[in-house]
Design an enzyme around this catalytic site. Sequence first.
Site, PDB file in Angstrom:
ATOM      1  CG  ASN A  13      -1.741   1.248   1.357  1.00 35.37           C
ATOM      2  OD1 ASN A  13      -1.853   2.028   0.406  1.00 35.37           O
ATOM      3  ND2 ASN A  13      -2.342   1.468   2.525  1.00 35.37           N
ATOM      4  CE  LYS A  15       0.024   3.405   4.781  1.00 38.93           C
ATOM      5  NZ  LYS A  15      -0.247   3.563   6.204  1.00 38.93           N
ATOM      6  CG  HIS A 100      -6.070   1.737   5.029  1.00 41.21           C
ATOM      7  ND1 HIS A 100      -5.651   2.669   5.947  1.00 41.21           N
ATOM      8  CD2 HIS A 100      -5.027   0.895   4.839  1.00 41.21           C
ATOM      9  CE1 HIS A 100      -4.397   2.407   6.294  1.00 41.21           C
ATOM     10  NE2 HIS A 100      -3.996   1.335   5.639  1.00 41.21           N
ATOM     11  CD  GLU A 102      -3.266   5.427   6.689  1.00 40.55           C
ATOM     12  OE1 GLU A 102      -3.225   5.556   5.447  1.00 40.55           O
ATOM     13  OE2 GLU A 102      -2.326   4.925   7.339  1.00 40.55           O
ATOM     14  CD  GLU A 172      -3.903  -2.899   7.173  1.00 40.79           C
ATOM     15  OE1 GLU A 172      -2.756  -3.110   6.773  1.00 40.79           O
ATOM     16  OE2 GLU A 172      -4.528  -1.856   6.932  1.00 40.79           O
ATOM     17  N   GLY A 178       1.763   2.020  10.636  1.00 43.41           N
ATOM     18  CA  GLY A 178       2.676   3.153  10.509  1.00 43.41           C
ATOM     19  C   GLY A 178       3.351   3.560  11.804  1.00 43.41           C
ATOM     20  CB  SER A 218       4.649  -1.954  11.930  1.00 41.60           C
ATOM     21  OG  SER A 218       4.179  -0.622  12.115  1.00 41.60           O
TER      22      SER A 218
HETATM   23  C1  PEP Z   1      -1.119  -0.081   5.829  1.00 36.22           C
HETATM   24  O1  PEP Z   1      -1.100   1.067   5.406  1.00 36.22           O
HETATM   25  O2  PEP Z   1      -2.049  -0.833   5.531  1.00 36.22           O
HETATM   26  C2  PEP Z   1      -0.021  -0.513   6.687  1.00 36.22           C
HETATM   27  C3  PEP Z   1      -0.078  -1.704   7.221  1.00 36.22           C
HETATM   28  O3  PEP Z   1       1.005   0.370   6.887  1.00 36.22           O
HETATM   29  P1  PEP Z   1       2.388   0.057   7.633  1.00 36.22           P
HETATM   30  O4  PEP Z   1       2.931  -1.231   7.068  1.00 36.22           O
HETATM   31  O5  PEP Z   1       3.253   1.234   7.314  1.00 36.22           O
HETATM   32  O6  PEP Z   1       2.094  -0.083   9.073  1.00 36.22           O
END
Ligand code: PEP
Length: 257
Positions: A13, A15, A100, A102, A172, A178, A218
């Site tokens: 992803n 972003k 997601h 976000e 997630e 992040g 992460s």
């Molecule tokens: C994500 O944006 O779905 C995500 C898991 O980000 P990160 O790996 O940076 O935590």
Amino acid sequence: MNRQLRQTVIAGNWKMNMLTAEAKAFADALAPLVPDYKNWCEVVICAPFVLLPDAAKNFKGMDAGVGAQNMSEHPFGAFTGEICAAQLADIGVSHVIIGHSERREYYGENDCTVNAKVLAALSAGLKPILCVGESLKQRETGVTNDLVSMQVKAALHGVSPDSIRDVIIAYEPVWAIGTGMTATPEDAQSVCAAIRDVLKGIYGEDAAQSITIQYGGSMNDKNAFELLSQPDIDGGLIGGASLKPETFAAIINAANQ
Ligand code: PEP
């Protein structure tokens, strides 16, 4: 993961990152690092809308899927600034991230809009990567499994038994996205197993066993192997670590187990 029963999917992803030239350089660098990845997993790159047409061309050589990070729940029409599922499919997009955290946090998406988007994606032939997960407070309160189960049920309302095999679920935990804080493999496994139980309750054992459930939050080149070795974790949705070809390739290679 269990490769006999289901497809392993490693999705990046990006972003709101990358410009055209960087995205092309990424594709050129990734391909030689993972020449045989198709022997053990599927790779999907979820790029910003404006980079999707190029991404569809740039990743064609290595046969990776290309995903959007969001879409409208509506079909064509007077929805200024939005992009619908048919338009994504038209330019060669195969997947779309839906719900997601976000989007839920900054753009007011809720379980109803997420459900409408999942249905709209499936009817246009796109594979939704449906994101669910708890906040830190919810985890501390002890409601993680109940909450995630409810998110999954709400998001899949009206999804037929035929279509469910095209859905990928990404667990997630919001507090892990992040932040550099990763769920322990045991905790991630436990929630992914709970999600599979919910799927079993709705669609039956065979379908539940065939659905890809990813972990995201992460994931990186250091922790990917252990997370991916859990029996109910069938891949990863990767943000930060998907921006560098070397780290993303290491995660793809960690799925070869
Ligand atoms: C994500 O944006 O779905 C995500 C898991 O980000 P990160 O790996 O940076 O935590």
